[in-house]
Design a protein around this motif. Structure first.
Motif, PDB file in Angstrom:
ATOM      1  N   LYS A  14     -22.644  86.274  40.259  1.00 49.08           N
ATOM      2  CA  LYS A  14     -22.465  86.100  38.823  1.00 49.08           C
ATOM      3  C   LYS A  14     -20.998  86.308  38.471  1.00 49.08           C
ATOM      4  N   VAL A  15     -20.485  85.413  37.645  1.00 49.17           N
ATOM      5  CA  VAL A  15     -19.076  85.480  37.245  1.00 49.17           C
ATOM      6  C   VAL A  15     -18.852  86.561  36.197  1.00 49.17           C
ATOM      7  N   VAL A  16     -19.759  86.649  35.214  1.00 46.63           N
ATOM      8  CA  VAL A  16     -19.714  87.675  34.173  1.00 46.63           C
ATOM      9  C   VAL A  16     -21.148  88.135  33.914  1.00 46.63           C
ATOM     10  N   GLU A  17     -21.324  89.451  33.744  1.00 45.99           N
ATOM     11  CA  GLU A  17     -22.632  90.007  33.412  1.00 45.99           C
ATOM     12  C   GLU A  17     -22.540  90.824  32.132  1.00 45.99           C
ATOM     13  N   ALA A  18     -23.672  90.965  31.439  1.00 46.59           N
ATOM     14  CA  ALA A  18     -23.707  91.732  30.194  1.00 46.59           C
ATOM     15  C   ALA A  18     -23.478  93.219  30.444  1.00 46.59           C
ATOM     16  N   GLY A  19     -24.000  93.732  31.545  1.00 47.02           N
ATOM     17  CA  GLY A  19     -23.868  95.153  31.822  1.00 47.02           C
ATOM     18  C   GLY A  19     -24.625  95.994  30.804  1.00 47.02           C
ATOM     19  N   ARG A  20     -24.183  97.210  30.615  1.00 44.12           N
ATOM     20  CA  ARG A  20     -24.857  98.129  29.692  1.00 44.12           C
ATOM     21  C   ARG A  20     -24.356  98.012  28.257  1.00 44.12           C
ATOM     22  N   ARG A  21     -23.232  97.318  28.071  1.00 42.84           N
ATOM     23  CA  ARG A  21     -22.620  97.295  26.740  1.00 42.84           C
ATOM     24  C   ARG A  21     -23.319  96.334  25.797  1.00 42.84           C
ATOM     25  N   PHE A  22     -23.879  95.249  26.344  1.00 41.66           N
ATOM     26  CA  PHE A  22     -24.379  94.176  25.485  1.00 41.66           C
ATOM     27  C   PHE A  22     -25.791  93.764  25.899  1.00 41.66           C
ATOM     28  N   LYS A  23     -26.466  93.110  24.965  1.00 41.28           N
ATOM     29  CA  LYS A  23     -27.789  92.575  25.246  1.00 41.28           C
ATOM     30  C   LYS A  23     -27.691  91.324  26.125  1.00 41.28           C
ATOM     31  N   HIS A  24     -26.728  90.455  25.770  1.00 39.00           N
ATOM     32  CA  HIS A  24     -26.563  89.193  26.479  1.00 39.00           C
ATOM     33  C   HIS A  24     -25.100  88.772  26.400  1.00 39.00           C
ATOM     34  N   VAL A  25     -24.693  87.838  27.274  1.00 37.49           N
ATOM     35  CA  VAL A  25     -23.356  87.236  27.204  1.00 37.49           C
ATOM     36  C   VAL A  25     -23.477  85.745  27.423  1.00 37.49           C
ATOM     37  N   ALA A  68      -9.114  88.285  38.162  1.00 36.76           N
ATOM     38  CA  ALA A  68      -8.074  88.113  39.177  1.00 36.76           C
ATOM     39  C   ALA A  68      -8.234  86.778  39.889  1.00 36.76           C
ATOM     40  N   ASP A  69      -9.428  86.183  39.808  1.00 37.49           N
ATOM     41  CA  ASP A  69      -9.685  84.871  40.399  1.00 37.49           C
ATOM     42  C   ASP A  69     -10.749  84.179  39.560  1.00 37.49           C
ATOM     43  N   LEU A  70     -11.189  83.012  39.983  1.00 37.27           N
ATOM     44  CA  LEU A  70     -12.146  82.224  39.196  1.00 37.27           C
ATOM     45  C   LEU A  70     -13.590  82.656  39.404  1.00 37.27           C
ATOM     46  N   GLU A  71     -13.820  83.663  40.241  1.00 39.18           N
ATOM     47  CA  GLU A  71     -15.185  84.055  40.596  1.00 39.18           C
ATOM     48  C   GLU A  71     -15.689  85.293  39.882  1.00 39.18           C
ATOM     49  N   HIS A  72     -14.794  86.031  39.231  1.00 41.63           N
ATOM     50  CA  HIS A  72     -15.258  87.263  38.584  1.00 41.63           C
ATOM     51  C   HIS A  72     -14.348  87.642  37.429  1.00 41.63           C
ATOM     52  N   PHE A  73     -14.964  87.941  36.274  1.00 40.54           N
ATOM     53  CA  PHE A  73     -14.232  88.356  35.083  1.00 40.54           C
ATOM     54  C   PHE A  73     -14.833  89.650  34.540  1.00 40.54           C
ATOM     55  N   GLU A  74     -13.957  90.489  34.003  1.00 36.37           N
ATOM     56  CA  GLU A  74     -14.381  91.726  33.355  1.00 36.37           C
ATOM     57  C   GLU A  74     -14.246  91.569  31.843  1.00 36.37           C
ATOM     58  N   ILE A  75     -15.213  92.117  31.113  1.00 33.65           N
ATOM     59  CA  ILE A  75     -15.197  92.043  29.651  1.00 33.65           C
ATOM     60  C   ILE A  75     -14.369  93.179  29.082  1.00 33.65           C
ATOM     61  N   GLY A  76     -13.447  92.825  28.176  1.00 33.15           N
ATOM     62  CA  GLY A  76     -12.583  93.815  27.548  1.00 33.15           C
ATOM     63  C   GLY A  76     -12.943  94.052  26.093  1.00 33.15           C
ATOM     64  N   ASP A  77     -11.925  94.251  25.281  1.00 32.39           N
ATOM     65  CA  ASP A  77     -12.126  94.589  23.867  1.00 32.39           C
ATOM     66  C   ASP A  77     -12.495  93.369  23.042  1.00 32.39           C
ATOM     67  N   ALA A  78     -13.085  93.623  21.890  1.00 39.19           N
ATOM     68  CA  ALA A  78     -13.354  92.562  20.919  1.00 39.19           C
ATOM     69  C   ALA A  78     -12.037  92.054  20.346  1.00 39.19           C
ATOM     70  N   ILE A  79     -11.967  90.759  20.084  1.00 36.45           N
ATOM     71  CA  ILE A  79     -10.755  90.225  19.479  1.00 36.45           C
ATOM     72  C   ILE A  79     -10.694  90.613  17.999  1.00 36.45           C
TER      73      ILE A  79
END
Length: 343
Positions: A14-25, A68-79
């Protein structure tokens, strides 16, 4: 069933996951100036109802992502977008509730190097669905940290709602026939249709154009109820000739009426050919291209990154729960197009 194995391959993981912070992404979108290493994603804070049944309501935020690459992204702050509250106050009507920014689309003006962000502005009337409105908002800045919201690109009205933008190249007359998802009611059924927006200036309001694709008129099962335009491929990826582009289309099967409930079908990713010179969709694939191996109801594409001549990575969210990557190959796609019509 058409063999699509040579046209795409699904990545593991998975490239991005919701994790514990959100219901869905969902709806990953990236800034090309960062070598597609930074961008935005829609994060669901709460959900009322079932997404497979008409009437569900999501409350959302747009958050920055970094990879850092096209295979994995981390979710940061709200814009944070300057002037957002003021713009929302100008368009909201009595009884409506703003439920958060949705569906980001980043476009870079090559002349000024400014970042233009187009977002869905959903104003929901929780008591009378007919009074709900979905507008296409606009913000601009040097980067994602300096955005200021302006007058909306498209204000919903008699022309229908406006969301899910697909930016088209300029035509020979100097303007863009952009595509977006709108709405149309026929009889007792609501359809998501693809419409044209005539954009003479990407930073100022646009004009509603014609419906370019109505699922109810076509009889294509995989896209019989809802249609939403996805990314258009460059000529470098696959050249269809002057004024034409191949792109991906998100489509949902026709609604199923079950008592007092309207049930939605499977959402898949297919292909379409767009005549951006004249604002006409020439062809939509009779079968979908991608249905994710893990999807129960939704595979929905939002971003394409070209990685080489005739090859690239498509991102789609699966069941609103995570984002997957797929390698697309132009040579394999050629076999899916009607012979002799476009190549």
């Amino acid at each position: 069933m058409t063999n699509t194995a040579t046209a795409y391959s699904e990545h593991a993981g998975k490239v991005v996951e919701a994790g514990r912070r959100f219901k869905h992404v969902m709806a990953l979108n990236l800034d090309p100036r960062t070598n597609y290493g930074e961008g935005l994603i829609r994060c669901i804070l709460s959900r009322e109802g079932d997404v497979s049944v008409k009437g569900s309501v999501d409350r959302s935020e747009l958050h920055k992502v970094k990879g850092a690459d096209l295979e994995h992204f981390e979710i940061g702050d709200a814009i944070v977008i300057k002037n957002q509250d003021e713009i929302i106050r100008q368009i909201i009507r009595s009884g409506q509730v703003f439920i958060g920014l949705e569906d980001p689309e980043i476009w870079i003006d090559e002349m000024t190097d400014l970042l233009h962000l187009y977002v869905t502005l959903p104003l929901i009337d929780l008591y009378d669905e007919r009074k709900s409105r979905i507008h296409l908002g606009h913000a601009v800045g040097r980067d994602l940290d300096s955005l200021e919201m302006t007058v909306s690109s498209l204000i919903a009205g008699h022309g229908g709602d406006a969301k899910e933008l697909s930016v088209a190249p300029k035509n020979s007359r100097g303007f863009r026939n952009n595509l977006f998802e709108s709405s149309k009611r026929e009889g007792d059924t609501d359809y998501s249709v693809v419409c044209v927006a005539v954009a003479r200036d990407m930073g100022k309001p646009w004009t509603f154009g014609d419906i370019a694709f109505n699922p109810n008129d076509q009889g294509i099962p995989w896209i019989g109820g809802h249609a939403s335009p996805g990314p258009l491929f460059s000529e470098n990826f696959l050249d269809l000739g002057r004024g034409k582009r191949l792109g991906v289309m998100n489509g949902r099967e026709a609604n199923i009426e079950s008592g007092k409930r309207t049930l939605y079908g499977m959402f898949s990713v297919g292909l379409f050919v767009y005549d951006y010179e004249n604002g006409k969709i020439d062809w939509v694939s009779p079968e979908p291209l991608i249905r994710d191996s893990a999807a129960r109801t939704i595979t929905f594409a939002s971003q394409f990154v070209e990685t080489g001549t005739g090859e690239g990575v498509l991102y789609a969210h699966v069941d609103d729960s995570f984002v997957r990557a797929y390698t697309l190959r132009a040579e394999g796609m050629k076999a899916l197009l009607p012979k002799g019509d476009f190549l």
